[in-house]
Structures are given as structure tokens and as C-alpha cells.
Design a protein around this motif. Structure first.
Motif, PDB file in Angstrom:
ATOM      1  N   GLU A   1     -52.846  96.571 -18.272  1.00 43.94           N
ATOM      2  CA  GLU A   1     -54.692  96.342 -18.547  1.00 43.94           C
ATOM      3  C   GLU A   1     -54.913  95.017 -17.794  1.00 43.94           C
ATOM      4  OE1 GLU A   1     -56.880  98.341 -19.770  1.00 43.94           O
ATOM      5  OE2 GLU A   1     -55.251  99.746 -20.008  1.00 43.94           O
ATOM      6  N   GLY A   2     -56.023  95.148 -17.062  1.00 42.59           N
ATOM      7  CA  GLY A   2     -56.578  93.921 -16.349  1.00 42.59           C
ATOM      8  C   GLY A   2     -55.713  93.692 -14.878  1.00 42.59           C
ATOM      9  N   GLY A   3     -54.771  94.727 -14.635  1.00 45.58           N
ATOM     10  CA  GLY A   3     -53.928  94.445 -13.383  1.00 45.58           C
ATOM     11  C   GLY A   3     -54.500  95.322 -12.443  1.00 45.58           C
ATOM     12  N   PRO A   4     -53.763  95.445 -11.156  1.00 45.61           N
ATOM     13  CA  PRO A   4     -54.470  96.243 -10.094  1.00 45.61           C
ATOM     14  C   PRO A   4     -54.424  97.862 -10.370  1.00 45.61           C
ATOM     15  CG  PRO A   4     -52.759  94.467  -9.319  1.00 45.61           C
ATOM     16  CD  PRO A   4     -52.730  94.588 -10.803  1.00 45.61           C
ATOM     17  N   THR A   5     -55.564  98.407  -9.795  1.00 48.16           N
ATOM     18  CA  THR A   5     -55.738  99.773 -10.157  1.00 48.16           C
ATOM     19  C   THR A   5     -55.164 100.662  -9.123  1.00 48.16           C
ATOM     20  OG1 THR A   5     -57.743  99.791  -9.198  1.00 48.16           O
ATOM     21  CG2 THR A   5     -57.725  99.302 -11.427  1.00 48.16           C
ATOM     22  N   LYS A   6     -55.219 101.914  -9.088  1.00 48.13           N
ATOM     23  CA  LYS A   6     -54.781 102.826  -8.040  1.00 48.13           C
ATOM     24  C   LYS A   6     -55.615 102.493  -7.009  1.00 48.13           C
ATOM     25  CE  LYS A   6     -54.015 107.235  -8.507  1.00 48.13           C
ATOM     26  NZ  LYS A   6     -54.105 108.626  -9.040  1.00 48.13           N
ATOM     27  N   GLU A   7     -57.099 102.381  -6.982  1.00 47.56           N
ATOM     28  CA  GLU A   7     -57.695 102.202  -5.886  1.00 47.56           C
ATOM     29  C   GLU A   7     -57.305 100.694  -5.283  1.00 47.56           C
ATOM     30  OE1 GLU A   7     -62.271 101.590  -4.482  1.00 47.56           O
ATOM     31  OE2 GLU A   7     -62.004 102.168  -6.747  1.00 47.56           O
ATOM     32  N   ASP A   8     -57.149  99.713  -6.116  1.00 43.29           N
ATOM     33  CA  ASP A   8     -56.602  98.613  -5.487  1.00 43.29           C
ATOM     34  C   ASP A   8     -55.215  98.629  -4.480  1.00 43.29           C
ATOM     35  OD1 ASP A   8     -58.551  97.033  -6.866  1.00 43.29           O
ATOM     36  OD2 ASP A   8     -57.290  96.681  -8.489  1.00 43.29           O
ATOM     37  N   LEU A   9     -54.440  99.625  -5.225  1.00 38.48           N
ATOM     38  CA  LEU A   9     -53.099  99.837  -4.457  1.00 38.48           C
ATOM     39  C   LEU A   9     -53.391 100.485  -3.139  1.00 38.48           C
ATOM     40  CD1 LEU A   9     -50.021  99.795  -4.405  1.00 38.48           C
ATOM     41  CD2 LEU A   9     -49.764 101.883  -5.402  1.00 38.48           C
ATOM     42  N   ALA A  10     -54.342 101.391  -3.098  1.00 38.10           N
ATOM     43  CA  ALA A  10     -54.570 102.095  -1.946  1.00 38.10           C
ATOM     44  C   ALA A  10     -55.506 101.110  -0.960  1.00 38.10           C
ATOM     45  CB  ALA A  10     -55.743 103.390  -1.988  1.00 38.10           C
ATOM     46  N   ARG A  11     -56.112 100.244  -1.409  1.00 34.05           N
ATOM     47  CA  ARG A  11     -56.993  99.574  -0.405  1.00 34.05           C
ATOM     48  C   ARG A  11     -56.051  98.373  -0.073  1.00 34.05           C
ATOM     49  NH1 ARG A  11     -61.875 100.973   0.160  1.00 34.05           N
ATOM     50  NH2 ARG A  11     -62.978 102.130  -1.576  1.00 34.05           N
ATOM     51  N   TYR A  12     -54.953  97.992  -0.713  1.00 33.14           N
ATOM     52  CA  TYR A  12     -53.935  97.143  -0.159  1.00 33.14           C
ATOM     53  C   TYR A  12     -53.074  97.899   0.869  1.00 33.14           C
ATOM     54  CZ  TYR A  12     -49.177  94.881   0.475  1.00 33.14           C
ATOM     55  OH  TYR A  12     -48.293  94.382   1.063  1.00 33.14           O
ATOM     56  N   HIS A  13     -52.977  98.828   0.755  1.00 35.93           N
ATOM     57  CA  HIS A  13     -52.093  99.807   1.867  1.00 35.93           C
ATOM     58  C   HIS A  13     -52.764  99.851   3.062  1.00 35.93           C
ATOM     59  CE1 HIS A  13     -48.659 102.239  -0.880  1.00 35.93           C
ATOM     60  NE2 HIS A  13     -48.623 100.812  -0.634  1.00 35.93           N
ATOM     61  N   VAL A  14     -54.018 100.097   3.033  1.00 38.18           N
ATOM     62  CA  VAL A  14     -54.918 100.200   4.333  1.00 38.18           C
ATOM     63  C   VAL A  14     -55.001  98.897   5.011  1.00 38.18           C
ATOM     64  CG1 VAL A  14     -57.353 100.745   5.066  1.00 38.18           C
ATOM     65  CG2 VAL A  14     -56.101 102.234   3.255  1.00 38.18           C
ATOM     66  N   ARG A  15     -54.928  97.927   4.054  1.00 38.04           N
ATOM     67  CA  ARG A  15     -55.039  96.390   4.754  1.00 38.04           C
ATOM     68  C   ARG A  15     -53.994  96.125   5.423  1.00 38.04           C
ATOM     69  NH1 ARG A  15     -55.942  93.713   0.337  1.00 38.04           N
ATOM     70  NH2 ARG A  15     -54.098  92.537   0.303  1.00 38.04           N
ATOM     71  N   ILE A  16     -52.969  96.331   4.733  1.00 44.72           N
ATOM     72  CA  ILE A  16     -51.419  96.082   5.198  1.00 44.72           C
ATOM     73  C   ILE A  16     -51.059  97.073   6.287  1.00 44.72           C
ATOM     74  CG2 ILE A  16     -49.781  96.946   3.747  1.00 44.72           C
ATOM     75  CD1 ILE A  16     -50.262  93.294   4.406  1.00 44.72           C
ATOM     76  N   ALA A  17     -51.541  98.039   6.211  1.00 49.36           N
ATOM     77  CA  ALA A  17     -50.975  99.177   7.295  1.00 49.36           C
ATOM     78  C   ALA A  17     -50.462  98.563   8.624  1.00 49.36           C
ATOM     79  CB  ALA A  17     -51.998 100.359   7.150  1.00 49.36           C
ATOM     80  N   PRO A  18     -51.382  97.730   9.296  1.00 50.46           N
ATOM     81  CA  PRO A  18     -50.867  97.152  10.562  1.00 50.46           C
ATOM     82  C   PRO A  18     -49.561  96.584  10.785  1.00 50.46           C
ATOM     83  CG  PRO A  18     -53.478  96.745  10.355  1.00 50.46           C
ATOM     84  CD  PRO A  18     -52.808  97.249   9.033  1.00 50.46           C
ATOM     85  N   LEU A  19     -49.163  95.912   9.806  1.00 50.07           N
ATOM     86  CA  LEU A  19     -47.776  95.132   9.641  1.00 50.07           C
ATOM     87  C   LEU A  19     -46.768  96.207   9.078  1.00 50.07           C
ATOM     88  CD1 LEU A  19     -49.133  91.744   8.112  1.00 50.07           C
ATOM     89  CD2 LEU A  19     -49.041  92.683  10.510  1.00 50.07           C
ATOM     90  N   MET A  20     -47.203  96.996   8.051  1.00 49.16           N
ATOM     91  CA  MET A  20     -46.243  98.144   7.626  1.00 49.16           C
ATOM     92  C   MET A  20     -45.806  99.196   8.145  1.00 49.16           C
ATOM     93  SD  MET A  20     -46.694  99.312   3.549  1.00 49.16           S
ATOM     94  CE  MET A  20     -45.402  99.868   2.539  1.00 49.16           C
ATOM     95  N   LEU A  21     -46.585  99.740   9.137  1.00 49.18           N
ATOM     96  CA  LEU A  21     -46.521 100.810   9.674  1.00 49.18           C
ATOM     97  C   LEU A  21     -45.423 100.699  10.679  1.00 49.18           C
ATOM     98  CD1 LEU A  21     -49.821 102.501   9.726  1.00 49.18           C
ATOM     99  CD2 LEU A  21     -48.038 103.248   8.351  1.00 49.18           C
ATOM    100  N   PRO A  22     -45.248  99.639  11.463  1.00 47.31           N
ATOM    101  CA  PRO A  22     -44.176  99.613  12.466  1.00 47.31           C
ATOM    102  C   PRO A  22     -42.799  99.314  11.960  1.00 47.31           C
ATOM    103  CG  PRO A  22     -46.045  98.077  12.903  1.00 47.31           C
ATOM    104  CD  PRO A  22     -46.299  98.610  11.582  1.00 47.31           C
ATOM    105  N   GLN A  23     -42.846  99.115  10.540  1.00 45.63           N
ATOM    106  CA  GLN A  23     -41.408  99.070   9.886  1.00 45.63           C
ATOM    107  C   GLN A  23     -40.909 100.522   9.270  1.00 45.63           C
ATOM    108  OE1 GLN A  23     -39.911  96.219  10.319  1.00 45.63           O
ATOM    109  NE2 GLN A  23     -41.800  95.397  11.059  1.00 45.63           N
ATOM    110  N   LEU A  24     -41.958 101.306   9.535  1.00 47.43           N
ATOM    111  CA  LEU A  24     -41.712 102.835   8.842  1.00 47.43           C
ATOM    112  C   LEU A  24     -41.869 103.864   9.664  1.00 47.43           C
ATOM    113  CD1 LEU A  24     -44.011 102.479   5.563  1.00 47.43           C
ATOM    114  CD2 LEU A  24     -41.456 102.343   5.500  1.00 47.43           C
TER     115      LEU A  24
END
Length: 297
Positions: A29-52
Motif C-alpha cells: 500500500e502506497g507503493g508503485p502501482t501497475k501503471e507506475d511500473l508501465a511508465r517506468y518501463h517506457v521511460r527506461i526503454a531506450p537504455l533497457m532495450l539494447p540489453q534485451l
């Protein structure tokens, strides 16, 4: 984009991904939500995707949040637009774009784990991973991790390999080495085990390669088991299923000196450049490294 009903519409590149129950807290409770996780993934994608890209990926899902049991999924059913990779064990997914990462968040897939090889050379790794797993937690245990990471770096240098480091978001560190795809995964495992043994032999009172926890006797485990046939390791920038949503974050060796925890970074992480960028340009020959290791004895 705005939510529609009980669904958030998250823009990810040229796609819009529906994230169901977006307000659902995944980290208590009070922690990051599913939407927060999705938006983090979208924001970090330029750095994360080259590793995947090109690597088979398994998902660690927590549909009821981290307060409940999670489970691994290696062969999930995916939308037709998510690219998949055929492996000897079955079809696995690949993360090629930000939309796929956002879809993973919709599945409550908190942590992504990836192979050390990629297409078209599956089974012939271009990465080697040594996982430094301390016996305890806290600043003192992490200081031991930092020291062990430098030991690994020195041994890698002795056999002609480059060394990169990242926090795991849990308790320890990964030291990763880029490889030319020359030998199969079993040979890379042999190389990793030889390096781990050499590292542990330098400080046998503090470090061990014993797999059984009872045999470690409070020593840090230099884990070479992330290498080998179809083995997985946590993906760089992946979130861990722990309070506060910590992230497995690549860091520079200079940055490592100032860290006091493997959980120093969370989904609030923002970076313009990745310390792993250009890692492939420093790939060295695992065949020659094995030869040097054998000569060192």
C-alpha cells in the motif's frame, strides 16, 4: 494517455498499451502501482532495450503484488505484435520495443530475466555473468560485495576480459563481461567457474564458490551458475520484487565506490546514458581467456 474505465492507456512508441487495474499497488500500500511500473518501463526503454534485444526473456509475475507469491513464466501467451524466439525448450518472448515492456507491466511481470546469448547465435553467449551473493544484508555485507567485484575485475583483466558492474536490486552485484560469440554456453560456464575459483582462492576466508549454503559458512558466494545452457540472469534496469521497487542498475566502477546498497536505485531512476552502452565493442575472446586461465593454473 488518460485512463479509460479501469484501464490506463499508456503510450509506448507507436503503440498504445492498455494496462488493466492501473491503480493496483504492486509493492504494498502506497507503493508503485501497475501503471507506475508501465511508465517506468517506457521511460527506461531506450537504455533497457539494447540489453534485451535478441535475447529470450522469462517473466517473474506477481499478479497479487509482492506481498503474495510470485511465479516464473518462460513461455507466456503473448499478443501477436510481441516478437518471440524459438528455443529448444519452447517459444520464449523477446523485448524489442517499449510497448512490449509496457505489456509486461500489464501482466504484473515485475522482474525480467534474460539469456546470455542472443539470436542468431542462441547457445553461443556474448555475455558472461558472475553474481556476487553476500551471506548477509546491510552496509557491511555490501562493502564486501564491492571488494569482491574488484577482485573479479582483476581476474578478468588477467585473462584478457573486460568487466562491467551493476547492482542487482536485491543484495549483491553482477559483474558482466562481453564476449565474442565463439564458444557454446557450456564452455562459457567452464570459463566462469574457473574465474570464480581463482577469485575465491585469493581470499578463501571471505569468498567461496560452494553452491550449498551450509558449506559457505558465512562467506560471500561467487556464483558462476548464471552461465550455462539456457540459464537466466536479471535484466539490466529490471525492477525487483522487494519493498520500494529497487532496480538492477548498471553503474560505473567509479559510481560503485559511493554506493552503500544493492537497492540504491528504484523506479525513480532517470539516466540519459547507460554505463553498459557500447559494451559490445569491448567483447573479447572467451577461447583465448580459457587458454590464459589454463596457463595461470
Amino acid at each position: 494517455m488518460a485512463a479509460k474505465g479501469n484501464t490506463a492507456r499508456v503510450r509506448a512508441g507507436r503503440r498504445v498499451v492498455d494496462v488493466r487495474k492501473p491503480e493496483k499497488p504492486l509493492f504494498g500500500e502506497g507503493g508503485p502501482t501497475k501503471e507506475d511500473l508501465a511508465r517506468y518501463h517506457v521511460r527506461i526503454a531506450p537504455l533497457m532495450l539494447p540489453q534485451l534485444r535478441g535475447r529470450p526473456v522469462a517473466l517473474e509475475r506477481y499478479p497479487d503484488g509482492t506481498g503474495a507469491n510470485g511465479f516464473f513464466v518462460k513461455h507466456p501467451p503473448t499478443p501477436e505484435w510481441v516478437r518471440t524466439v524459438g528455443t529448444s525448450g519452447g517459444t520464449m518472448m523477446e523485448c524489442r520495443d517499449a510497448a512490449t515492456l509496457a505489456w509486461c507491466a500489464d501482466q504484473a511481470a515485475i522482474t525480467l530475466h534474460a539469456w546470455q546469448s542472443r539470436e542468431p547465435d542462441l547457445g553461443v553467449p556474448d555475455r558472461m555473468v558472475l553474481d556476487l551473493d553476500p551471506a548477509g544484508d546491510g552496509e557491511e555485507a555490501f562493502a564486501e560485495c564491492r571488494a569482491a567485484a574488484r577482485d573479479v575485475r582483476e581476474v578478468l583483466d588477467e585473462v584478457g576480459l573486460a568487466a562491467y558492474v551493476m547492482t542487482t536490486g536485491s543484495r549483491g552485484l553482477h559483474v558482466r563481461s562481453p564476449l565474442r560469440p565463439e564458444v557454446d554456453d557450456q564452455e562459457v560456464r567452464r570459463l566462469a567457474e574457473g574465474i570464480a575459483d581463482r577469485v575465491a582462492a585469493r581470499r578463501p576466508d571471505d569468498l567461496t564458490t560452494k553452491v550449498r549454503k551450509a558449506a559457505r559458512r558465512g562467506r560471500l558466494f561467487v556464483d558462476f551458475l548464471r552461465n550455462g545452457r539456457e540459464q537466466l540472469a536479471v535484466a539490466p534496469y529490471s525492477v525487483r520484487a522487494r519493498p520500494g521497487a529497487p532496480v538492477a542498475a548498471p553503474v560505473t566502477w567509479e559510481e560503485l565506490d559511493g554506493l552503500e546498497s544493492a537497492r540504491a536505485f528504484t523506479v525513480d531512476l532517470e539516466r540519459e546514458e547507460c554505463p553498459f552502452a557500447g559494451m559490445g565493442r569491448h567483447a573479447r575472446s572467451p577461447r583465448r581467456a580459457l587458454e590464459r586461465l589454463d596457463r595461470l593454473g
